[in-house]
Write an enzyme that holds these catalytic residues in place. Structure first.
Site, mmCIF file in Angstrom:
data_model
loop_
_atom_site.group_PDB
_atom_site.id
_atom_site.type_symbol
_atom_site.label_atom_id
_atom_site.label_comp_id
_atom_site.label_asym_id
_atom_site.label_seq_id
_atom_site.Cartn_x
_atom_site.Cartn_y
_atom_site.Cartn_z
ATOM 1 N N HIS A 160 -30.387 9.424 -40.626
ATOM 2 C CA HIS A 160 -31.735 9.140 -40.121
ATOM 3 C C HIS A 160 -32.508 8.279 -41.114
ATOM 4 O O HIS A 160 -32.442 8.491 -42.325
ATOM 5 C CB HIS A 160 -32.512 10.446 -39.899
ATOM 6 C CG HIS A 160 -32.163 11.126 -38.610
ATOM 7 N ND1 HIS A 160 -32.263 10.503 -37.386
ATOM 8 C CD2 HIS A 160 -31.722 12.396 -38.365
ATOM 9 C CE1 HIS A 160 -31.916 11.350 -36.429
ATOM 10 N NE2 HIS A 160 -31.576 12.507 -37.005
ATOM 11 N N CYS A 187 -31.222 3.443 -38.087
ATOM 12 C CA CYS A 187 -32.065 2.808 -37.066
ATOM 13 C C CYS A 187 -33.079 1.881 -37.714
ATOM 14 O O CYS A 187 -33.492 2.072 -38.859
ATOM 15 C CB CYS A 187 -32.790 3.867 -36.249
ATOM 16 S SG CYS A 187 -31.703 4.967 -35.345
ATOM 17 N N ARG A 212 -30.117 -1.507 -35.166
ATOM 18 C CA ARG A 212 -29.434 -0.863 -36.275
ATOM 19 C C ARG A 212 -29.504 -1.780 -37.514
ATOM 20 O O ARG A 212 -29.455 -3.008 -37.414
ATOM 21 C CB ARG A 212 -27.963 -0.592 -35.951
ATOM 22 C CG ARG A 212 -27.756 0.378 -34.812
ATOM 23 C CD ARG A 212 -28.246 1.788 -35.178
ATOM 24 N NE ARG A 212 -27.967 2.728 -34.114
ATOM 25 C CZ ARG A 212 -28.831 3.027 -33.150
ATOM 26 N NH1 ARG A 212 -30.030 2.444 -33.127
ATOM 27 N NH2 ARG A 212 -28.519 3.900 -32.215
#
Length: 397
Positions: A296, A365, A374
Site C-alpha cells: 500500500h 498505487c 501503478r
C-alpha cells in the site's frame, strides 16, 4: 343646593318663639356660638314642632335632610355659587386647588363618583382641570384594557380560546410537510457527514495504527522463529510471512508474506509477494529471476508511500532466515496501467535490463489515495550475505 328659609329672608320671628324685644331678622349674626346661645334662650323655631325655651341641641330636627342642609352654611361654606350638597353619606368634597371646584372623596370600600361618572357617557364633573384629570385616568384604564385584550392566547390573564380558535392555533403550531421533509433531509446530511468523517479518520489514521501493530507482531514472530532455529520449508502458505524488507533511506522495515491478498496481507501492513499462478515471480534465492512485491502507498501501514523518492544507487535489503540479499535501485516507472504485468517479467520491460539476472520489483498505487495507476521501482542484486557474517553495510548505521 338648599336655599335660606323664608322666615330668615323676611325678618319675621319664627312661629311660637318668645319675643325678647327684637325680631329674628334684626338680630346680628355673631357666628355659630352666638346663634346657638340665642337659640337656647328663644327655642328652636321650625314648623311649630319645637318647644319654646328648649335649646337647639334638645330639639330634634324635623328630618335628617334639613339638619344636614344647614351644616354647610354653619361650617363656612357661605358662598352659594361654590357650594354643593353633600352626598348620601354626609361627606363633603374638598375644593380643587386650581379651579376651586369640588372633588369627590375616595372612601375605602366605595367606588369613586368621578370614576363612575368617567365610565358613563356624560362629562366629568368639576372644572376644566378636574375634567382633564378624569380624562387621563379614563385613558389609562382603557389602555390597560386594550393591552390585556392584546395578550396572546395561553398567556396569564388572557381570555380562554374557543374550540375553533384552539384548533386553528394547534394547526398553526403543527409543522408542515415541507418543514418535516427539510428536517429529515438535514438530519440525513448531518448523519452522512458524520459517517464520512469517521470513515476518513479510520482510513487515514486508525488503519495505519492497526496495520503497524500487526506488522510489528509478525516481524517479531519471524525473528523469534529464526532465533530458535525453527526451519521453514521453501514453499509458503498464502498470508504466511517468510522475510523482512528493509529500505534504509525511507526507514522502512516490514514483513514479507506470501500472496497479495488485501485482507490477509496488504491490509495488515505487510508487503505481499507475487506468488499466485499467472503472476508468479521468483524467490530471492533463485539464481535468476524477478522478485516482485506489492504494498500500500496510503493507509493500512502505507509501507510504499515514499518509494518514488528512491534514487539510483539507494539500497534495498531482503532479510531471510539464512541470508541478506542486497539490491541497488536501478530505475523507476512513474505511471503505468494496472494491467501492465510485463513489469514482473524475468527481464522486466521498461526497467532498462537487457538480460536475465537477479532483480527486484516494487509496485504500488499512484497518485496517492487512488488506485488508478501503478508506480514501479526496479533494483538489481549486488550482494548476498549469510546471516552468520552479520548485517550488511546497508543496515549498519
Amino acid at each position: 343646593m338648599t336655599a335660606l328659609r323664608p322666615e330668615r329672608d323676611s325678618g319675621a320671628a319664627p312661629v311660637g318663639a318668645a319675643d325678647d324685644g327684637a325680631s329674628y331678622g334684626e338680630q346680628p349674626y355673631e357666628g355659630f356660638g352666638a346663634w346657638q346661645g340665642q337659640q337656647g334662650r328663644q327655642g328652636y323655631a321650625g314648623t311649630g314642632a319645637g318647644r319654646e325655651g328648649a335649646s337647639y341641641e334638645q330639639q330634634a330636627p324635623q328630618s335628617s335632610y334639613e339638619a344636614t342642609a344647614v351644616l354647610p352654611v354653619l361650617s363656612g361654606y357661605e358662598d352659594p355659587e361654590t357650594y354643593e350638597a353633600p352626598d348620601r353619606r354626609g361627606a363633603f368634597a374638598p375644593r380643587d386647588s386650581e379651579t376651586v371646584a369640588l372633588r369627590t372623596v375616595d372612601i375605602e370600600g366605595m367606588p369613586r363618583a368621578a370614576e363612575r361618572a368617567g365610565e358613563s357617557s356624560g362629562p366629568a364633573p368639576g372644572g376644566r382641570a378636574a375634567r382633564r384629570k378624569a380624562a387621563r385616568r379614563q385613558g389609562r384604564r382603557h389602555a390597560g384594557r386594550s393591552q390585556t385584550a392584546e395578550k396572546p392566547a395561553g398567556s396569564a390573564g388572557a381570555a380562554p380560546l374557543s374550540r375553533v380558535e384552539a384548533r386553528r392555533a394547534a394547526r398553526a403550531r403543527k409543522p408542515s410537510a415541507g418543514v418535516i421533509a427539510s428536517r429529515v433531509l438535514g438530519e440525513l446530511f448531518i448523519t452522512t457527514g458524520v459517517l464520512m468523517l469517521l470513515f476518513v479518520t479510520y482510513q487515514l489514521w486508525w488503519s495505519n495504527v492497526r496495520a503497524h501493530q500487526q506488522a510489528d507482531r509478525a516481524a517479531q514472530h519471524l525473528q523469534q522463529d529464526w532465533a530458535s532455529g525453527k526451519r521453514e520449508p521453501g514453499e509458503f502458505e498464502p498470508g504466511q510471512g517468510f522475510a523482512i524488507l528493509h529500505i534504509p533511506k525511507l526507514d522502512v522495515a516490514v514483513p514479507i508474506a506470501e500472496g497479495t491478498s488485501k485482507s490477509a496481507v496488504l491490509d495488515k501492513g505487510m508487503v505481499g509477494h507475487y506468488g499466485e499462478e499467472g503472476l508468479k515471480t521468483a524467490m530471492p534465492d533463485a539464481r535468476t529471476g524477478n522478485f516482485g512485491l506489492a504494498g500500500h502507498r496510503n493507509t493500512h501501514g502505507e509501507p510504499f508511500r515514499y518509494i518514488n523518492r528512491l534514487q539510483p544507487g539507494d539500497k534495498i535489503v531482503v532479510e531471510t532466515q539464512t541470508e541478506y540479499y542486497v539490491y541497488t535501485m536501478a530505475s523507476l516507472l512513474p505511471v503505468t496501467s494496472p494491467a501492465n504485468t510485463s513489469v514482473l517479467d524475468p527481464v522486466p520491460k521498461g526497467s532498462g535490463f537487457t538480460k536475465p539476472g537477479r532483480y527486484i520489483t516494487l509496485t504500488t498505487c499512484t497518485p496517492e489515495f487512488t488506485s488508478k495507476y501503478r508506480l514501479i521501482v526496479w533494483g538489481k542484486m549486488v550482494e548476498e550475505r549469510p546471516r552468520s557474517k552479520g548485517k550488511p553495510d546497508a543496515l549498519i548505521r
